[in-house]
Every structure is written in structure tokens, then in C-alpha cells.
Design a protein around this motif. Structure first.
Motif, short mmCIF file in Angstrom:
data_model
loop_
_atom_site.label_atom_id
_atom_site.label_comp_id
_atom_site.label_asym_id
_atom_site.label_seq_id
_atom_site.Cartn_x
_atom_site.Cartn_y
_atom_site.Cartn_z
N PHE A 1 19.36 46.34 35.58
CA PHE A 1 19.25 44.89 35.79
C PHE A 1 19.12 44.18 34.44
CE2 PHE A 1 16.60 41.09 36.25
CZ PHE A 1 17.38 40.35 37.14
N LYS A 2 18.32 44.71 33.53
CA LYS A 2 18.17 44.10 32.21
C LYS A 2 19.49 44.13 31.45
CE LYS A 2 13.24 44.95 31.34
NZ LYS A 2 12.26 45.60 30.42
N LEU A 3 20.24 45.23 31.60
CA LEU A 3 21.55 45.32 30.95
C LEU A 3 22.48 44.24 31.47
CD1 LEU A 3 23.66 46.80 29.20
CD2 LEU A 3 24.09 48.29 31.18
N LYS A 4 22.49 44.04 32.78
CA LYS A 4 23.35 43.02 33.36
C LYS A 4 23.00 41.64 32.81
CE LYS A 4 24.62 41.06 37.88
NZ LYS A 4 24.43 41.17 39.36
N GLU A 5 21.70 41.33 32.71
CA GLU A 5 21.27 40.03 32.19
C GLU A 5 21.62 39.87 30.72
OE1 GLU A 5 19.73 37.33 33.96
OE2 GLU A 5 20.81 38.59 35.38
N LEU A 6 21.48 40.95 29.95
CA LEU A 6 21.79 40.87 28.52
C LEU A 6 23.28 40.65 28.30
CD1 LEU A 6 20.76 41.12 25.60
CD2 LEU A 6 21.17 43.59 25.77
N VAL A 7 24.12 41.35 29.04
CA VAL A 7 25.57 41.18 28.91
C VAL A 7 25.96 39.76 29.31
CG1 VAL A 7 27.81 41.91 29.82
CG2 VAL A 7 26.09 43.62 29.19
N ARG A 8 25.34 39.24 30.37
CA ARG A 8 25.62 37.86 30.78
C ARG A 8 25.31 36.87 29.66
NH1 ARG A 8 22.69 33.77 32.14
NH2 ARG A 8 20.78 35.01 32.09
N ARG A 9 24.24 37.12 28.94
CA ARG A 9 23.82 36.20 27.87
C ARG A 9 24.68 36.34 26.63
NH1 ARG A 9 22.71 32.14 26.07
NH2 ARG A 9 20.69 31.22 25.55
N GLU B 1 29.42 36.11 28.31
CA GLU B 1 29.51 35.56 29.66
C GLU B 1 30.87 35.79 30.32
OE1 GLU B 1 29.99 32.84 32.94
OE2 GLU B 1 31.05 32.73 31.02
N PRO B 2 32.00 35.70 29.60
CA PRO B 2 33.29 35.97 30.25
C PRO B 2 33.38 37.38 30.84
CG PRO B 2 33.64 34.79 28.20
CD PRO B 2 32.19 35.15 28.24
N VAL B 3 32.89 38.39 30.12
CA VAL B 3 32.91 39.74 30.66
C VAL B 3 32.01 39.83 31.88
CG1 VAL B 3 32.16 42.12 30.25
CG2 VAL B 3 33.53 40.94 28.54
N SER B 4 30.82 39.26 31.78
CA SER B 4 29.88 39.28 32.90
C SER B 4 30.47 38.63 34.14
CB SER B 4 28.58 38.57 32.50
OG SER B 4 27.71 38.46 33.59
N ARG B 5 31.10 37.46 33.94
CA ARG B 5 31.69 36.73 35.07
C ARG B 5 32.86 37.51 35.67
NH1 ARG B 5 32.61 32.32 32.65
NH2 ARG B 5 34.81 32.64 32.20
N HIS B 6 33.69 38.11 34.81
CA HIS B 6 34.85 38.86 35.32
C HIS B 6 34.40 40.07 36.14
CE1 HIS B 6 38.91 40.46 35.49
NE2 HIS B 6 38.42 41.63 35.10
N PHE C 1 17.05 38.85 20.51
CA PHE C 1 16.66 38.58 21.88
C PHE C 1 15.32 39.19 22.30
CE2 PHE C 1 21.36 38.11 22.41
CZ PHE C 1 21.33 36.78 22.76
N ASN C 2 14.98 40.36 21.76
CA ASN C 2 13.87 41.09 22.36
C ASN C 2 12.53 40.37 22.26
OD1 ASN C 2 13.18 43.66 23.71
ND2 ASN C 2 11.82 43.93 21.96
N ASN C 3 12.30 39.68 21.14
CA ASN C 3 11.03 38.97 20.97
C ASN C 3 11.07 37.54 21.48
OD1 ASN C 3 9.71 41.19 19.78
ND2 ASN C 3 10.62 40.72 17.79
N SER C 4 12.20 37.17 22.05
CA SER C 4 12.34 35.83 22.64
C SER C 4 12.93 35.95 24.03
CB SER C 4 13.24 34.95 21.75
OG SER C 4 12.72 34.84 20.46
N PRO C 5 12.16 36.44 24.97
CA PRO C 5 12.70 36.72 26.31
C PRO C 5 13.25 35.48 27.00
CG PRO C 5 10.29 36.85 26.31
CD PRO C 5 10.73 36.76 24.88
N SER C 6 12.85 34.27 26.55
CA SER C 6 13.40 33.07 27.16
C SER C 6 14.90 32.96 26.92
CB SER C 6 12.69 31.82 26.61
OG SER C 6 12.84 31.74 25.21
N HIS C 7 15.40 33.62 25.88
CA HIS C 7 16.86 33.66 25.64
C HIS C 7 17.58 34.24 26.83
CE1 HIS C 7 17.19 33.23 21.03
NE2 HIS C 7 16.08 32.69 21.44
N LEU C 8 16.93 35.18 27.52
CA LEU C 8 17.58 35.88 28.61
C LEU C 8 17.31 35.25 29.96
CD1 LEU C 8 16.86 39.54 27.46
CD2 LEU C 8 18.91 38.16 27.06
N ALA C 9 16.55 34.14 29.96
CA ALA C 9 16.24 33.48 31.22
C ALA C 9 17.45 32.75 31.75
CB ALA C 9 15.09 32.51 31.05
N SER C 10 17.58 32.70 33.06
CA SER C 10 18.71 32.01 33.65
C SER C 10 18.61 30.51 33.40
CB SER C 10 18.75 32.26 35.15
OG SER C 10 18.89 33.65 35.41
#
Length: 449
Positions: free
Chosen positions: A323-331, A334-339, A440-449
Motif C-alpha cells: 500500500f505504501k508503495l502504491k501511494e509513493l508511486v502515485r506521488r 502520477e501518470p504511471v499510477s493512473r495508467h 519524502f520519508n521525513n515529510s509524510p504529508s507529501h504522501l497524503a492524498s
């Protein structure tokens, strides 16, 4: 009037975010060209003789460290970046991520300019000198050894370094030989107690587990002939069954057989010379084989102790990391994540095996031990860092993935074109992973939706 004022306020924020991003990119590119920046020693960092006066004492809990000269600058940068993220609207964040994606080609270009790849670095005389100095002390500072090992360990030093990184061998050299002797005898006792017994003394579950292990051992690294030797498979069987009996919370799970193989190759290298293609375990005495098996058993135990929920019922640890991997790739892309999402492909369908086997089935086996230098150097932080390594690994083929339909995606991700990979491709994966982890790791808000 108010609108103009807001626009003027917005512009400095955007420029500030852009400048911070550009600085981060320049830092990473500079690192790849051989200059040092705050953070972990990476794969192409300039070599300098070890200076004991410049060593920082680190806390027992492992985190990425940096030099004293860079400490204040790094802290200021982190605070500035985190503050900027909190004060920036979504459009600015998206712009930054788009730049991050577009920068990948620039970083890769810089990496190709590096003349010495990881394999060469691990045997560089200055690095060998640093390792020799660390390993020759009466009390080894494991955190300094982690910093060195992250960028690769010289082949002939790898057995000793891995034992120390995993905590199997004590850092005190006076105690080391005695501890290893005792642990090896303990393994032999376990084999005698649990493995070398008739099936009549086993439960039905234990018999079924032993049969499953016996089926999986011949399938382990099938493209390397060494692992098809009957004695090698018997050693794997003993290690895996003994480990499973001693760890009833998980028992044996398919995939753990792959995790033994790097340890087996590394510890065999202390006794066998030349290429693995020419090795024959029958040349070794039974005492040496027992010592090798014991080292593999204890190191496997130490590794899996840090990720126990990856192999318990339903493997919740792996599901969480996917799940974390999916969120990281989306961030990040995004084109790969969406595809991938549009095609109906779930990350669990391809990434589960990556986390289960730690990429051993995805890259050429001769690169595995180098990758594991970084794994073991991460220590307790490994599970979280795997997410960044696997994101970097996946996005190596960003453009290709966006052109494939569901069936093609499945086939491509099951048979990735890595058979011709060298240390340089692996270096690029690790470099990107380190960069994204830093961002990203020390700023988890980067990965927030």
C-alpha cells in the motif's frame, strides 16, 4: 486589490519551492558526480582517507548520518523544505512532483558519466583501507560499518561484515570466536533435535511443512546450476526446516527459501574460490558445511526478526508495504499510477513477490549480494526503505509501462528485462531510492492524498 496581493504572496512561495527543489536536484547530481552532500555515503561519493577525528558518535538506533560540517546546513534545509510544503498549495506541490519526475532523466545522465561503478568501488583501495581499519579494531563501531557497507562491501570481507551488521557476531573481537562457536553448536543441536528424526516423531503439520520445503528447494534460483546440486538442496532443507520449527508464529512460507541463498553464497565464499559456476559443495568437510549452515540459519533469523509480520498469517506486513508503495508511486509518477489503475492492475499482483523475496527473483543473481549490502546496512529501517527501492525499480520502466494494456503489464512485470543488468543499473535504482527517501520519508504529508 486583495487578489493582486494574494498573487504576489503566492509567487515568492512558488519561487521558493522551485529553488528548494532545484537545490535538491543539484545535490543529488553533484553526489553522482563524486561530490559529497549531507546524508548517507552513496555509491559514487569521492573517497577520502579515514579521519578518526571527524567521526561522529551515533545513537544505537540507526538513522542516516551526515558529517559535522554539513549538519547545520542539512537541518536548515529540512526545516525549510517541511515549512515550504506546509505553506504551499496543491498546485505548487503538483508542480514540484512533475519536476521530480522530469528530473529522472537528468539524474540518469549524470549517473552514466560516473566512471567507476559499484563493483569497482567495493574493491577501491581507499575503501578497502577504511573497511580494514574498522574491522581490525577490538571494538567495532557498527554504525560506521553500516555507512561503509551501504555503498558495497569488498567480496572477501562480506562474510565478516554481514555477520556484524546482523548482530550475529558481537562487535567485541575478544568475544567473537567464542560466540560463533557456541551458536554453531546450538544450531547442530537444533538439527539433531528437529530434523534428524523419523517422520513418526513429527506431527502431520510438520510432515507437510517438510514436504513443501523439499518441493521448493529444487525451485530455488533455478537458473544458477550450483543450487541444483543435491547437497546444496539438502543444506537449504535443513536450514529452512529448523528455522520454521523454531519460529512457529510463521512457520515456513514460500519465498523464505530465496532469502537463504545470498547468505549461503557469501559464507561459502570463505571456503570456495572462483566463480559460483565452478563451485562444488562436495569439496567441503562436513564440519565446514555445518558451520556454513549455522551462519545462514542465524543470519536468516536476525534478518526476519526485523520483519516478522511479513511471514505470519495473511502476511500483513507485506500488504502494508505494498500500500505504501502504491501511494509513493502515485506521488512520484502520477501518470504511471493512473495508467496502472485504469488498466485494473493491483500493485499486490506484482509487488507482493518483490517484498516476499526481496527482488531476488527479479534481478541477475550476481547482483543480489551487492543489493543485500545496502539491505543489511539499513538495519531496522530496511522495511520502510524497501518501499523506495521498489518504487525506483518499478519506475525504471515508467515510459514503457504507460504503453501497455492489462495483459501486457502482467507479462512485463512478471518477466522484467533485467537479465543484462550490471552494477550501474543497480546503482541508479539505489540512488533514486535514496533521493526519494530523503525528500519524502521525513515529510509524510507529501504522501497524503
Amino acid at each position: 486589490m486583495n487578489n493582486n496581493t494574494q498573487g504576489e504572496d503566492h509567487q515568492p512561495k512558488k519561487e521558493s519551492l522551485d529553488s528548494r527543489f532545484n537545490q535538491t536536484l543539484r545535490n543529488v547530481q553533484g553526489l553522482l558526480k563524486g561530490r559529497s552532500i549531507p546524508g548517507k555515503v552513496l555509491l559514487t561519493r569521492r573517497l577520502e582517507l579515514f579521519d578518526n577525528s571527524g567521526i561522529q558518535h551515533q545513537s544505537p538506533s540507526y538513522q542516516r548520518s551526515y558529517s559535522q560540517n554539513d549538519a547545520a546546513r542539512s537541518n536548515d534545509r529540512d526545516k525549510c523544505m517541511e515549512g515550504g510544503v506546509r505553506n504551499t498549495n496543491n498546485s505548487d506541490s503538483n508542480a514540484t512532483v512533475n519536476k521530480l519526475r522530469s528530473s529522472a532523466s537528468n539524474i540518469e545522465t549524470s549517473a552514466r558519466e560516473v566512471k567507476s561503478v559499484m563493483g569497482a568501488r567495493s574493491t577501491d583501495s581507499a575503501r578497502v583501507l577504511k573497511f580494514t581499519k574498522e574491522l581490525s579494531g577490538q571494538m567495532i563501531v557498527v554504525e560506521r560499518l553500516r555507512e561503509l557497507a551501504w555503498s558495497g562491501v569488498p567480496t572477501y570481507m562480506r562474510p565478516d561484515v554481514w555477520r556484524l551488521l546482523l548482530g550475529y557476531a558481537p562487535p567485541n573481537s575478544d568475544r567473537r570466536e567464542g560466540v560463533l562457536r557456541r551458536k554453531r553448536l546450538e544450531y547442530l543441536d537444533c538439527v539433531a533435535q528437529f530434523y534428524d528424526i523419523p517422520d513418526t516423531e513429527r506431527s502431520d503439520d510438520e510432515i507437510n511443512m517438510l514436504r513443501q520445503i523439499a518441493v521448493d528447494c529444487p525451485r530455488t534460483v533455478p537458473d544458477v546450476a550450483f543450487f541444483q546440486q543435491a547437497q546444496v538442496q539438502k543444506s537449504l532443507e535443513r536450514i529452512l526446516y529448523t528455522w520454521a520449527i523454531r519460529h512457529p508464529a510463521s512457520g515456513y512460507v514460500q519465498g523464505i527459501n530465496d532469502l537463504v541463498t545470498p547468505f549461503l553464497v557469501v559464507f561459502l565464499s570463505e571456503y570456495l574460490d572462483g566463480s559460483i559456476d565452478s563451485w562444488s559443495i562436495s569439496e567441503l568437510s562436513s564440519a565446514n558445511i555445518s558451520n556454513i549452515e549455522a551462519d545462514c540459519y542465524w543470519c536468516l533469523s536476525q534478518l526476519l526478526d526485523g520483519m516478522q509480520d511479513h511471514y505470519t498469517f495473511a502476511q500483513p506486513g507485506i500488504q502494508r508495504l505494498v500500500f505504501k508503495l502504491k501511494e509513493l508511486v502515485r506521488r512520484i509518477d502520477e501518470p504511471v499510477s493512473r495508467h496502472v489503475e485504469d488498466q485494473g492492475l493491483e500493485f499486490l499482483q506484482f509487488a507482493f513477490r518483490w517484498f516476499n523475496c526481496l527482488l531476488i527473483r527479479e534481478i541477475p543473481f550476481h547482483l543480489v549480494t551487492r543489493l543485500w549490502d545496502t539491505y543489511l546496512a539499513e538495519g531496522d529501517a530496511l522495511p520502510d526503505f524497501l518501499v523506495y527501492i521498489f518504487a525506483s525499480f518499478l519506475l525504471t520502466w515508467s515510459e514503457t509501462l504507460q504503453k501497455l494494456d492489462f495483459q501486457e503489464l502482467v507479462m512485463f512485470l512478471q518477466h522484467l528485462p533485467t537479465h543484462n543488468w550490471t552494477y550501474q543499473e543497480l546503482e541508479m535504482v539505489l540512488s533514486r531510492a535514496y533521493m526519494w527517501h530523503s525528500m519524502f520519508n521525513n515529510s509524510p504529508s507529501h504522501l497524503a492524498s
